[in-house]
Design an enzyme around this catalytic site. Structure first.
Site, mmCIF file in Angstrom:
data_model
loop_
_atom_site.group_PDB
_atom_site.id
_atom_site.type_symbol
_atom_site.label_atom_id
_atom_site.label_comp_id
_atom_site.label_asym_id
_atom_site.label_seq_id
_atom_site.Cartn_x
_atom_site.Cartn_y
_atom_site.Cartn_z
ATOM 1 N N ARG A 169 -22.250 54.786 9.405
ATOM 2 C CA ARG A 169 -22.635 55.777 10.268
ATOM 3 C C ARG A 169 -23.054 55.311 11.502
ATOM 4 N NH1 ARG A 169 -26.612 60.741 9.712
ATOM 5 N NH2 ARG A 169 -28.246 59.176 9.296
ATOM 6 N N GLU B 228 -23.429 68.830 12.776
ATOM 7 C CA GLU B 228 -24.903 69.126 12.685
ATOM 8 C C GLU B 228 -25.592 69.668 13.834
ATOM 9 O OE1 GLU B 228 -26.411 64.998 11.590
ATOM 10 O OE2 GLU B 228 -25.387 63.896 13.408
ATOM 11 N N HIS C 182 -29.963 55.573 12.590
ATOM 12 C CA HIS C 182 -31.352 56.018 12.352
ATOM 13 C C HIS C 182 -32.273 54.757 11.870
ATOM 14 C CE1 HIS C 182 -31.533 60.131 13.734
ATOM 15 N NE2 HIS C 182 -30.750 60.536 12.789
ATOM 16 N N ASP D 248 -30.351 68.199 10.979
ATOM 17 C CA ASP D 248 -30.252 68.125 12.126
ATOM 18 C C ASP D 248 -29.688 69.859 12.614
ATOM 19 O OD1 ASP D 248 -31.084 65.765 13.883
ATOM 20 O OD2 ASP D 248 -29.414 64.749 13.069
ATOM 21 N N ASP E 22 -13.517 46.235 12.942
ATOM 22 C CA ASP E 22 -13.116 44.909 12.961
ATOM 23 C C ASP E 22 -14.048 43.902 12.189
ATOM 24 O OD1 ASP E 22 -11.304 45.553 14.751
ATOM 25 O OD2 ASP E 22 -12.107 44.772 16.671
HETATM 26 C C1 3PY Z 1 -28.732 65.119 8.946
HETATM 27 O O1 3PY Z 1 -29.267 65.919 8.244
HETATM 28 O O2 3PY Z 1 -28.830 65.484 10.142
HETATM 29 C C2 3PY Z 1 -28.416 64.019 8.639
HETATM 30 O O3 3PY Z 1 -27.912 63.279 9.562
HETATM 31 C C3 3PY Z 1 -28.180 63.590 7.191
HETATM 32 O O4 3PY Z 1 -27.674 62.448 6.999
HETATM 33 MG MG MG Z 2 -28.226 63.964 11.605
#
Ligand code: 3PY
Ligand code: MG
Length: 262
Positions: free
Chosen positions: A78, A156, A53, A182, A92
């Protein structure tokens, strides 16, 4: 040629995840190596760099890996999606593991694990690079990488929760990371992370991880002592505290608010 002294090893986050040891990390969204240095110096076990994000790209991952190097923390990235090439490139350039967003199926879980592991366990390609000290430590890195590289999958979505027991059982998955925001969207209650539907889903993820003998974790976006205690009491072990934008925003606001203006 004299042996150069080596920097201290990073925290072994993969082993901690498999041991279900409580660890505390924090989160970077500002794509800044300086921020990574500050958080690592503060003593977090691991630093999560968000490439899903944010503006962070693979050059940022390399710069942040360099910043964290030698400071004792491990770096988890992430990634922006469950993609074999992106996972490989992050490892890498020096990440110690990946956090893969929005994993919903066993097939996606297997793809993430395969991307992170060298054959025969996976499909990670070999090369000389930052992760093996530009080839100097190639042999030892290859020998240890499949156990040392952490694979954390984010649950999520409703579909992810429905498949979570099967996803947790995929060999090579070290931890599950709950995405409460999410999840709230997926369950039709956007933003209501405390909603019973989200809380029920959250506890199902924790239980699936416990049964599979791996860790579950969550980003406690605005943590308080109570929230942190509840997370551990609920069985979470992989705990992400706040993050750069939260720390900065809170401190900036509090400092100004508590300053008497003349
Ligand atoms: C969420 O809450 O969707 C996340 O990805 C938190 O990092
Ligand atoms: Mg999320």
């Amino acid at each position: 040629m004299p042996e150069r002294s080596k920097a201290p090893a990073p925290f072994d986050v993969a082993a901690a995840l498999r041991a279900r040891q409580v660890t505390y990390g924090s989160w970077i969204q500002l794509a800044s190596p300086g921020v990574a240095e500050i958080l690592a110096n503060a003593g977090y076990d691991w630093i999560g760099l968000d490439c899903e994000h944010t503006a962070a790209d693979i050059a940022t991952v390399e710069a942040v890996a360099r910043a964290v190097y030698g400071r004792g923390s491990s770096l988890l990235v992430r990634v922006s999606r469950c993609d074999t090439v992106e996972i490989r490139k992050c490892l890498d350039v020096g990440a110690h593991g990946v956090i893969v967003p929005l994993v919903e199926t066993v097939e996606e879980a297997e793809r993430a694990v395969a991307a992170a592991k060298y054959p025969p366990r996976g499909v990670r390609g070999f090369c000389f690079g930052r992760m093996n000290n530009w080839g100097v430590d190639f042999d030892s890195y290859v020998k240890e990488a499949n156990d040392r590289v952490a694979v954390v999958l984010m649950i999520e979505s409703k579909t992810g929760v429905e498949n979570v027991e099967k996803i947790a059982a995929v060999p090579g998955v070290d931890g599950l990371f709950i995405g409460p925001y999410d999840l709230s969207g997926s369950y039709g209650v956007p933003g209501e992370t405390g909603h019973p539907l989200v809380q029920e889903a959250r506890l199902r993820v924790v239980e699936a991880a416990r049964k599979a003998g791996i860790s579950s974790g969550q980003h406690l976006v605005r943590s308080t002592p109570e929230i942190r205690e509840k997370a551990v009491a609920d069985g979470l072990t992989f705990i992400c505290l706040d993050g750069d934008i939260i720390f900065l925003e809170q401190a900036a606001r509090t400092t100004l608010q508590t300053t008497e203006k003349k």
